[in-house]
Write an enzyme that holds these catalytic residues in place. Structure first.
Site, PDB file in Angstrom:
ATOM      1  CG  HIS A 232      -2.262   0.637   0.928  1.00  9.23           C
ATOM      2  ND1 HIS A 232      -2.473   1.549  -0.084  1.00  9.23           N
ATOM      3  CD2 HIS A 232      -3.474   0.488   1.528  1.00  9.23           C
ATOM      4  CE1 HIS A 232      -3.728   1.938  -0.091  1.00  9.23           C
ATOM      5  NE2 HIS A 232      -4.373   1.312   0.879  1.00  9.23           N
ATOM      6  NE  ARG A 233       6.302   0.068   1.771  1.00  2.41           N
ATOM      7  CZ  ARG A 233       7.527  -0.454   1.858  1.00  2.41           C
ATOM      8  NH1 ARG A 233       8.402   0.085   2.708  1.00  2.41           N
ATOM      9  NH2 ARG A 233       7.877  -1.479   1.118  1.00  2.41           N
TER      10      ARG A 233
END
Length: 553
Positions: free
Chosen positions: A525-526
């Site tokens: 999700h980064r």
């Protein structure tokens, strides 16, 4: 004729040690250069180690199942200087300076300097064998080298005078009438503290049990006040003999201070373990005993707590312990690194793949005529490439140190394969440049060799996106862990008929059974937002539900 020692070579990039799984030769066997002599399991793969010589196997120094650091001697060969190997063991021949003194196959060998004071005892203690040699397994010879003991001077207690590890240690400690001990008629007596060993052991100390006779924990198992500061490393390299000394002394190898390194990792010797254990014991002896506690206060004696902790740490009856190393340890470390580095989010969806099932059935006869087993995997791979081209952030790598995201230009897909040793992920390179049949053939080959443990380390590197097919075993959805440093992985459920609502020709909706494929997409999700992940999944499903679109890929 010379005796050549062969060291464990670097069998893969970044590999510092490996487990010797099996020997492919035995003493006396004739071998040729490049002939495999052993199978070694590293943290990457199972590889065959080839011989560097034409010759005859002289001696095996490592037992199957032992962990061996790269650079340690594992086998020796008799090699004729004129190129003709396999001369008789009793021939008058020179040996290399590094060869073991006990490997000379004559009765005329002179005692080593470190055992000169006990030459008479050594002669009487040497087992009588047909060729004058000493029978000892590789593990016993390794311990003898570690402790500086001439194995020929050890009185073997096994059948035919075979020397065991216990015999070597007893000789080094001066027990059971070995060189330098007291009266030969006195039996071994337990000693409360370590004492210096006799000739041949240098300044090493005798090993003491980790637990006392009453089962309580030894003083070396904890750091007493005034004791040496533990190093507290996460990874430490050491020989199997050193690890055994550490277990016997109750010392954690990761706590032993050392300045030595191998391949960038801390390396601990048996001497360092002994010195650390001795320092712990000395500090424990100088620490005043705690005041006795009144039982009426409800506090239990410390010894009881120690005994309870010890009992809880021991395996229960019927339990089995399995070594945590090799591929399994690598999988564990990789999963831990990925899970605790990349914030995972998993997107689930389901594709209706009745058209895909029909397309595969149509192509199967053609594939079989070309000797190819056509599965659904090539179709999925092509659909994934279509999605990656449209959403390149799922085909990327986050380089935190450089503060940059690298969008990969190649489409190299890793295919997770379940093996007896754990999950292995061979990589199919340049998927965008290959046809369905070519992909099917390559995937089948890689999967077969992965199960046989015959993959090369290079064949499991360079992936940009991974696929795991848990549906082949059973199941619909999962939360697969990303193959870090990649940024996404797609999990495939089982293709089965499930109820789906569809509109009929008359405009009426009905629930009908349709083959469906559950998808589980995990992302970092980064790098990837949830909306992008959903759009990528939609693109993949569109190509799976309309296989003709794959002709463009």
């Amino acid at each position: 004729m010379t005796v050549k020692e062969f060291k464990l070579p670097d069998v893969g990039e970044g590999v510092a040690e490996g487990e010797l799984v099996s020997w492919l030769v035995a003493p006396g066997d004739r071998v040729e250069e490049d002939q495999p002599v052993a199978e070694v399991e590293t943290d990457k793969a199972l590889v065959e180690v080839p011989s560097s010589y034409d010759g005859t196997v002289e001696e095996l120094f490592v037992e199957e199942g032992e962990m061996v650091p790269v650079g340690d001697v594992i086998i020796s060969f008799r090699v004729d200087e004129d190129g003709e190997a396999g001369a008789a063991a009793g021939d008058d021949a020179e040996t290399d300076a590094e060869s073991e003194p006990d490997s000379a196959a004559t009765d005329e060998s002179e005692p080593q300097p470190d055992a000169a004071d006990d030459a008479a005892d050594a002669e009487s203690a040497e087992p009588e064998t047909p060729d004058g040699r000493t029978f000892a397994p590789p593990s016993a010879r390794r311990i003898a080298r570690e402790l500086g003991v001439d194995v020929a001077a050890v009185d073997g207690s096994g059948p035919g005078g075979r020397v065991s590890e216990a015999d070597v240690r007893a000789h080094a400690e001066g027990d059971a009438g070995s060189a330098g001990s007291g009266d030969a008629g006195d039996g071994p007596e337990p000693r409360p503290a370590p004492t210096p060993t006799d000739a041949g052991s240098g300044e090493r100390k005798s090993a003491v049990s980790k637990r006392g006779a009453d089962g309580s924990a030894d003083a070396a198992s904890a750091t007493p006040a005034g004791g040496p500061e533990p190093a507290g490393r996460e990874t430490t390299l050491a020989t199997p003999a050193t690890r055994k000394v550490a277990r016997e002394r109750g010392v954690d190898l990761d706590d032993v201070p050392t300045d030595e390194t191998r391949d960038g990792e801390a390396f601990v010797t048996a001497e360092a373990v002994e010195a650390y254990a001795d320092a712990l014991e000395s500090a424990a002896e100088s620490t005043p005993e705690p005041e006795p506690v009144d039982v009426d206060t409800g506090a239990e004696p410390a010894a009881t707590d120690a005994a309870s902790a010890t009992a809880s740490a021991d395996p229960a009856d019927g339990d089995e312990t399995v070594p945590y190393r090799g591929v399994r340890r690598t999988i564990g470390k990789q999963m831990e690194r990925s899970k605790f580095t990349a914030p995972h989010v998993t997107h689930h969806d389901t594709a209706e793949v009745d058209a895909l099932v029909e397309a595969r059935e149509t192509l199967k006869p053609t594939a079989e005529a070309e000797g190819v087993k056509l599965t659904y995997m090539p179709f999925v791979m092509k659909a994934i490439v279509a999605g990656l081209k449209e959403y390149p952030y799922l085909n990327s790598e986050l380089r935190e140190d450089d503060e940059e995201i690298v969008l990969k230009g190649n489409y190299n897909l890793g295919i997770a394969v379940a093996t007896d040793a754990g999950l292995m992920v061979p990589v199919v390179e340049d998927v965008d440049e290959k046809g369905l049949f070519e992909l099917a053939d390559e995937v089948n080959d890689l999967a077969a060799r992965a199960r046989e443990r015959k993959l090369k380390p290079a064949e499991m590197k360079g992936g940009t996106f991974s696929i795991t097919n848990f549906g082949a075993i059973g199941g619909e959805y999962a939360t697969p862990i990303i193959n870090y440093p990649e940024t996404a992985i797609l999990g495939l459920g089982a293709i089965e008929e499930r109820p789906v609502v569809r509109e009929g020709a008359d405009g009426e909706s009905a629930v009908v059974p349709v083959p469906t494929l559950p998808l589980s997409l995990s992302i970092d999700h980064r790098v990837v937002d949830g909306a992008i992940a959903a759009e990528f999944a939609n693109t993949v499903m569109e190509h799976l539900e309309n296989p003709l679109l794959l002709l463009n890929e």
